[in-house]
Design an enzyme around this catalytic site. Sequence first.
Site, mmCIF file in Angstrom:
data_model
loop_
_atom_site.group_PDB
_atom_site.id
_atom_site.type_symbol
_atom_site.label_atom_id
_atom_site.label_comp_id
_atom_site.label_asym_id
_atom_site.label_seq_id
_atom_site.Cartn_x
_atom_site.Cartn_y
_atom_site.Cartn_z
ATOM 1 N N ARG A 1 -60.266 20.707 21.205
ATOM 2 C CA ARG A 1 -59.176 19.925 20.601
ATOM 3 C C ARG A 1 -59.679 19.076 19.432
ATOM 4 N NH1 ARG A 1 -55.353 17.150 25.002
ATOM 5 N NH2 ARG A 1 -54.237 16.768 23.073
ATOM 6 N N HIS B 1 -51.685 5.949 23.438
ATOM 7 C CA HIS B 1 -52.320 6.965 24.275
ATOM 8 C C HIS B 1 -53.784 7.206 23.899
ATOM 9 C CE1 HIS B 1 -48.037 8.681 25.183
ATOM 10 N NE2 HIS B 1 -48.294 7.558 25.810
ATOM 11 N N THR C 1 -40.031 11.358 17.737
ATOM 12 C CA THR C 1 -40.304 11.211 19.168
ATOM 13 C C THR C 1 -39.024 11.481 19.940
ATOM 14 O OG1 THR C 1 -40.974 9.667 20.917
ATOM 15 C CG2 THR C 1 -40.085 8.688 18.910
ATOM 16 N N GLU D 1 -33.633 16.454 15.358
ATOM 17 C CA GLU D 1 -32.437 16.613 16.183
ATOM 18 C C GLU D 1 -32.159 15.314 16.935
ATOM 19 O OE1 GLU D 1 -35.220 19.124 19.185
ATOM 20 O OE2 GLU D 1 -34.512 19.727 17.220
#
Length: 258
Positions: A71, A120, A190, A217
């Site tokens: 990652r 996070h 988000t 959206e």
Amino acid sequence: MTASISPTLVRRIRSARHVTAFTGAGISAESGVPTFRGTDGIWVKFKPEELATMDAFMRNPELVWEWYVHRKKVIAEVRPNAGHEALVALERLCPHFAVITQNIDNLHRRAGSTTVYELHGNIERNYCMECGERVSNEAVLASSGVPQCPSCGGKVRPDVVWFGEMLPENEWEGAVRAARSSDVFFSIGTSAVVYPAASLPLMARESGAYLVEINPEPTPLTDHADEFLCGPAGEILPAIVRAVTGTRSTGASPIHSD
Ligand SMILES: [Zn+2]
């Protein structure tokens, strides 16, 4: 195509003392950060919920580190986009500006944002589980297997919040402070469903902020927002910066700011 920015929003930003941008996976996706869910080589058979936990790390730290090294390498190749850069421009225009992010990819700092609350954690940082010492990304990437602390020999882990772990207290407190003092609060890319982070936009609104949502959206937050700007952050945020600074891009309709 240029998103149309309301005169009210322009006026609110120009007169704001505190502006906060709360970001999620959407702004990273526009840079090409993958979700690391089931599409990538040998990692296809693992779910993040099965690797990003303390249990997984205690059981098989080699495997978890192999995944994080993968990652880290993917994210190192990704660049901040026009949305990240527009937030840096807004920071320069506003007396007090903070970013609160749920993303771990470090793209806000790499773009140049200076006040960033990372709810996070940050995948480009690492620390020793025994003594807490920070260990550089270079050292971690240069080691093979499970990296060890240069001071005490303890296991090093990535400085990210794993499933089942609490959010880092300082970051959370800073985020709450920023939300509560905001005159304008942006919720960007988000889905606004993962608590406690999802409570920040409503906290800001209760404290009097003008709440603006930017997302491709609608989300559960949309009905609570003063404005919903439908589309990618990489287009809408630069349009906001142009509107606030009074510059017009080619082909844009004139922006009135009363
Ligand atoms: Zn140590």
